[in-house]
Scaffold this motif. Sequence first.
Motif, PDB file in Angstrom:
ATOM      1  N   SER A  86      46.896  45.578  39.108  1.00  0.00           N
ATOM      2  CA  SER A  86      47.144  45.935  37.715  1.00  0.00           C
ATOM      3  C   SER A  86      46.166  45.192  36.819  1.00  0.00           C
ATOM      4  CB  SER A  86      48.580  45.580  37.330  1.00  0.00           C
ATOM      5  OG  SER A  86      48.781  44.177  37.408  1.00  0.00           O
ATOM      6  N   MET A  87      46.060  45.652  35.556  1.00  0.00           N
ATOM      7  CA  MET A  87      45.149  45.017  34.620  1.00  0.00           C
ATOM      8  C   MET A  87      45.554  43.569  34.352  1.00  0.00           C
ATOM      9  SD  MET A  87      42.466  45.170  32.819  1.00  0.00           S
ATOM     10  CE  MET A  87      42.088  46.925  32.930  1.00  0.00           C
ATOM     11  N   SER A  88      46.874  43.329  34.244  1.00  0.00           N
ATOM     12  CA  SER A  88      47.331  41.954  33.997  1.00  0.00           C
ATOM     13  C   SER A  88      47.005  41.048  35.179  1.00  0.00           C
ATOM     14  CB  SER A  88      48.836  41.941  33.737  1.00  0.00           C
ATOM     15  OG  SER A  88      49.545  42.465  34.855  1.00  0.00           O
ATOM     16  N   SER A  89      47.125  41.596  36.403  1.00  0.00           N
ATOM     17  CA  SER A  89      46.786  40.810  37.591  1.00  0.00           C
ATOM     18  C   SER A  89      45.300  40.486  37.626  1.00  0.00           C
ATOM     19  CB  SER A  89      47.190  41.582  38.852  1.00  0.00           C
ATOM     20  OG  SER A  89      46.767  40.898  40.017  1.00  0.00           O
ATOM     21  N   LYS A  90      44.452  41.465  37.264  1.00  0.00           N
ATOM     22  CA  LYS A  90      43.009  41.226  37.223  1.00  0.00           C
ATOM     23  C   LYS A  90      42.660  40.164  36.189  1.00  0.00           C
ATOM     24  CE  LYS A  90      41.583  45.876  38.706  1.00  0.00           C
ATOM     25  NZ  LYS A  90      40.873  47.110  38.304  1.00  0.00           N
ATOM     26  N   CYS A  91      43.311  40.231  35.025  1.00  0.00           N
ATOM     27  CA  CYS A  91      43.042  39.256  33.966  1.00  0.00           C
ATOM     28  C   CYS A  91      43.427  37.845  34.410  1.00  0.00           C
ATOM     29  CB  CYS A  91      43.797  39.632  32.699  1.00  0.00           C
ATOM     30  SG  CYS A  91      43.145  41.096  31.867  1.00  0.00           S
ATOM     31  N   LEU A  92      44.588  37.723  35.072  1.00  0.00           N
ATOM     32  CA  LEU A  92      45.025  36.411  35.550  1.00  0.00           C
ATOM     33  C   LEU A  92      44.067  35.867  36.608  1.00  0.00           C
ATOM     34  CD1 LEU A  92      48.906  36.902  35.786  1.00  0.00           C
ATOM     35  CD2 LEU A  92      47.644  35.483  34.150  1.00  0.00           C
ATOM     36  N   GLN A  93      43.614  36.753  37.510  1.00  0.00           N
ATOM     37  CA  GLN A  93      42.656  36.333  38.535  1.00  0.00           C
ATOM     38  C   GLN A  93      41.340  35.894  37.907  1.00  0.00           C
ATOM     39  OE1 GLN A  93      42.656  35.841  41.710  1.00  0.00           O
ATOM     40  NE2 GLN A  93      44.204  37.084  42.727  1.00  0.00           N
ATOM     41  N   LEU A  94      40.900  36.647  36.892  1.00  0.00           N
ATOM     42  CA  LEU A  94      39.643  36.312  36.225  1.00  0.00           C
ATOM     43  C   LEU A  94      39.753  34.981  35.487  1.00  0.00           C
ATOM     44  CD1 LEU A  94      36.784  37.231  35.592  1.00  0.00           C
ATOM     45  CD2 LEU A  94      37.667  38.452  33.592  1.00  0.00           C
TER      46      LEU A  94
END
Length: 392
Positions: A86-94
């Motif tokens: 998900s976009m939120s997961s990508k943001c947290l990973q980034l």
Amino acid sequence: MSGSSVLYSVVDSWVGSLTINLLCYSTVFIPGYFLIQYFKKSKYIERAGLGTLSKLITSCVYGQGYDKLVTTDLPPAPRTPAPERSMSSKCLQLIFCFLGLQASYLTWGVLQEKIMTKEYQSSEGNIGHFRDSQFLVFVNRILAFLLAATYLGFTRQPRHTAPIYKYSYCSFSNIMSSWCQYEALKYVLAKASKIIPTMIMGKIVSEKKYEYFEYVTAVLISFGMTMFLLGSTESKGSYMSFDAFTSNWQGELFSQHKMSSVQMMCGVNLFSCLFTTTSLMQQGGFSTSFNFMLTYPAFFWDSLILSICSATGQLFIYHTISLFGPVVFIIIMTIRQGLAILLSCLIYSHPVSLMGVLGIFMVFMAIFLRVYCSHRLKQLQQRRAGGDTTKV
């Protein structure tokens, strides 16, 4: 000036050191190249046995995917695609990658500058300067290799299919990039943005395509970093091609062979240790560096912390490249360069002019523009995909 003095000054210069190092590395590269060509041309894989030596040679030259070339005509089993994040997961990973890289390499950069530009004082009051850049590269790589190898020994990892010799390419470019950084710190304090050469190398190595806004923002970031360097240091230097090749080659290996970030870290550092150990032994660098370490104990602790930061930073590097690719990684490291210069200016009292401030402002504006354009492009692509689905 006598002939011997001229010869000594040439050998002691960075050009002489680079030439000697390359000659030492060639004693590994050249025999290794001919051995690999021999095993391939002699079709060693068709007569390889089940012993340890045969498995080692096969892994180095062909990779662990060799069995489908010999034992079966069935097509390889398809890989299970990774679930879409998900976009939120990508943001947290980034954010996790960004913070990890900044913490590791800002600390590493401060220590790097201290080791290569500052004086060490012994208990007897003697003053010394450490000069062997290659020894610092070795210290960083040996700890990273040991940590990665230990982790692999105690955890379950995906099957490793890449030919091991392929790690030698990015290992060599990584060594040269690190060596250039240490040598540059004898004369300069920073280097310019690497985004443009990284994108060029991406087109060469991986045949990647970039959007127009990516080229525009890359130019803006590079121009801003150039302004910052011109406004913050007395001398400037740039060693970008090695870094550009390293990140793109690693991205290509991740894409082709799906190894884990720790497997990549172990493979690259294995060859880095092999190259630097061979060169240091041939040049007598170990004895000189260890003597310096015994004379100036503070250097030992600086080297240890430097190595820990480097090993930690490498974990974040490979994790970032495997998830987001080389260009995103280079953007994060470009931000790190700007922050590192600001930190260096605060700690070591280097001046920063108005042009330098405007340059770093331009870098951050270009990064925000890149993020915004990328987000808008994804929205348009999703709308078009939704429209096509509705028509069908």
